[in-house]
Design a protein around this motif. Structure first.
Motif, short mmCIF file in Angstrom:
data_model
loop_
_atom_site.label_atom_id
_atom_site.label_comp_id
_atom_site.label_asym_id
_atom_site.label_seq_id
_atom_site.Cartn_x
_atom_site.Cartn_y
_atom_site.Cartn_z
N LYS A 127 3.47 -15.47 -1.07
CA LYS A 127 2.60 -14.30 -1.07
C LYS A 127 1.99 -14.15 0.31
O LYS A 127 0.87 -14.58 0.56
CB LYS A 127 1.49 -14.48 -2.11
N PRO A 128 2.74 -13.57 1.25
CA PRO A 128 2.22 -13.48 2.62
C PRO A 128 0.98 -12.59 2.69
O PRO A 128 0.88 -11.61 1.96
CB PRO A 128 3.38 -12.86 3.41
N ASP A 129 0.05 -12.98 3.58
CA ASP A 129 -1.17 -12.18 3.76
C ASP A 129 -1.00 -11.30 4.99
O ASP A 129 -1.04 -11.78 6.12
CB ASP A 129 -2.37 -13.12 3.94
N LEU A 130 -0.84 -10.01 4.76
CA LEU A 130 -0.73 -9.06 5.87
C LEU A 130 -1.90 -8.09 5.86
O LEU A 130 -1.75 -6.91 6.19
CB LEU A 130 0.58 -8.26 5.77
N GLY A 131 -3.04 -8.57 5.46
CA GLY A 131 -4.21 -7.70 5.41
C GLY A 131 -3.95 -6.53 4.48
O GLY A 131 -3.43 -6.69 3.38
N LEU A 132 -4.26 -5.32 4.97
CA LEU A 132 -4.13 -4.14 4.12
C LEU A 132 -2.69 -3.83 3.73
O LEU A 132 -2.43 -3.16 2.74
CB LEU A 132 -4.71 -2.92 4.84
N LEU A 133 -1.72 -4.34 4.51
CA LEU A 133 -0.32 -4.02 4.23
C LEU A 133 0.13 -4.57 2.88
O LEU A 133 0.99 -4.01 2.22
CB LEU A 133 0.61 -4.58 5.32
N THR A 134 -0.47 -5.71 2.51
CA THR A 134 -0.05 -6.31 1.23
C THR A 134 -1.11 -6.20 0.15
O THR A 134 -0.79 -6.27 -1.03
CB THR A 134 0.29 -7.81 1.42
#
Ligand SMILES: Cc1cc2nc3c(=O)[nH]c(=O)nc-3n(C[C@H](O)[C@H](O)[C@H](O)COP(=O)(O)OP(=O)(O)OC[C@H]3O[C@@H](n4cnc5c(N)ncnc54)[C@H](O)[C@@H]3O)c2cc1C
Length: 434
Positions: free
Chosen positions: A395-402
């Motif tokens: 579950k990558p954290d891409l800020g608002l992208l995810t």
């Protein structure tokens, strides 16, 4: 670019100066892969790169030719910014989210250099010369000053500084700007040679890529998905939709199409300036963007000047849009009045309702990575590492992208007049200096 029907040729400067085009066959017969990727632009190709690194077997299916979409015809501005400023993101969603997004942007810029190095894409002519925001009035300059101060204090980013009217004139050769913001992150690239160099590198690494293979349907079967193309099929456990603003080519990608607003972006290139008026313009070879809402941007490409800007929604190129660009260019750079324009072309950028790109899943089999809002050279070519992580169950954290879901465009059927209305309103605000 000789893209087969129904994909019109693109008569861009990039196409005329392309160095080497690798050839990929159309898909024929039935095949099995771990992952099928729809779209042969930066997003699709970077996804294939990072899936291979995880030992997964992927295929890239491109409807036309590699780079036929936005990746082969954009302005080649390498930037890590989003449509929302980082201070806006901080105010709305918190400083930590802004920091994550900012880090993502810097990582994406650095990654462009890595790709060029890894695949030996000298023809991409990548120049990390930085970016200059050009303020068209005092209100815009004041907000650039605030942004620079916020970046320093909140995020510790000292790469940005404010330039005076005189410095702007020396940098650009135009008297049109009251000041500006120089950001040493980013630069410029030959976008078509970049995407073709990526594809050639992947091909050399044994990764399957097929051109002239539009995916016409995605079916589900017991184990995963089956993708249909005119010449063959692909069965895979998961599929990645990487079609961005060109998601309406076939009904297969209609699930993302309804969340994207295609906005036409056009550009013109001058004849070589060597020995001509305007030779000394934009001497630092950076990327340059205006602060107007209907943003114009410009850069040098070899000894030419390229000038671009957003127009309203349109199904194809319009003489009026090119004439308006030429007029704006000559107003800003009067030296160019007598220099001819040799190339004119355009493409679609994919806007989202919240101005943010999105990486997510519709379900356990279908992933999407779309909505770059006109700044995808760096972001899209780095997105594959996170798509691959998601496919691997992380579950990558891409800020608002995810963390924010991709929202459908309300009243989708009337998006065309709505975009024209918004564009007209922006032009009005720009004209009255607000
Ligand atoms: C005119 C213009 C100027 C721009 N300037 C800049 C800039 O200077 N800097 C910047 O950062 N960004 C810029 N952008 C945005 C940037 O180019 C995009 O964000 C980026 O290229 C998106 O890459 P992608 O791989 O997601 O999509 P694309 O490169 O558009 O690739 C999608 C591909 O999917 C294919 N496809 C669609 N449907 C199917 C199907 N059913 N089956 C198979 N294939 C399919 C299409 O043929 C297309 O090649 C610009 C965009 C445009 C149009």
């Amino acid at each position: 670019m000789t893209a087969n029907p129904p994909y019109p040729d693109i008569r861009s400067l990039w196409q005329e100066t392309v160095s080497r085009r690798p050839v990929f066959d159309a898909l024929t017969g039935g095949h099995q892969f771990d992952v099928a990727i729809i779209g042969g632009g930066y997003t699709g190709l970077s996804t294939a790169r990072y899936l291979a690194r995880r030992g997964l077997c992927a295929v890239v299916l491109e409807a036309s030719q590699i780079g036929w979409g936005a990746s082969g015809r954009n302005g080649g501005v390498v930037s890590g910014k989003f449509r929302l400023s980082f201070s806006d993101i901080g105010a709305r969603y918190g400083v930590e989210t802004a920091r994550r997004m900012h880090d993502l942007g810097i990582e994406a810029i650095d990654h462009v250099g890595e790709l060029v190095e890894d695949y030996g894409i000298a023809s991409a002519d990548y120049r990390p010369t930085g970016a200059l925001r050009c303020a068209h009035n005092q209100i815009s300059l004041d907000s650039l000053k605030k942004e620079v101060a916020w970046l320093k204090t909140a995020l510790g980013d000292h790469a940005c500084s404010i330039l005076s009217t005189e410095q702007m004139q020396a940098e650009t050769g135009s008297r049109d700007f009251v000041g500006g913001m120089l950001n040493t992150h980013g630069g410029v690239i030959h976008p078509l040679n970049f995407v073709l160099g990526m594809a050639a590198g992947l091909k050399a690494a044994g990764i399957a890529i097929h051109e002239r293979s539009p995916v016409t349907a995605i079916r589900r079967d017991r184990d995963g998905v089956v993708l249909e193309t005119p010449g063959g099929t692909v069965s895979a456990a998961q599929v990645v939709i990487a079609t961005n603003s060109y998601s309406d080519l076939t009904p297969a990608t209609s699930a993302v199409r309804k969340s994207l607003i295609p906005f036409r972006s056009a550009m013109i290139a001058t004849a070589p300036l060597t020995g001509n008026p305007g030779e000394g313009l934009l001497s630092q070879r950076r990327s340059y963007t205006e602060t107007r809402r209907m943003m114009r941007w410009f850069r040098r490409a070899g000894d030419r000047l390229i000038y671009g800007g957003r127009g309203a929604f349109g199904k194809s190129d319009s003489d009026n849009a090119f004439a308006a660009l030429h007029k704006a260019m000559v107003r800003q750079f009067p030296d160019l009045a007598s220099v001819s324009v040799t190339h004119r072309w355009s493409g679609l950028v994919a806007m989202t309702m919240d101005s943010i790109p999105h990486l997510g899943r519709f379900d356990d089999r279908v992933i999407y990575a779309v909505g770059y809002n006109g700044t995808g050279v760096a972001l899209a070519s780095n997105m594959g590492r996170y798509v691959a992580a998601m496919i691997a169950g992380e579950k990558p954290d891409l800020g608002l992208l995810t963390c924010v879901p991709l929202k459908p465009v309300p009243l989708y059927p009337i998006r065309e007049p709505a975009v024209r209305l918004v564009a007209g309103w922006y032009q009005f605000l720009d004209a009255i200096g607000r």
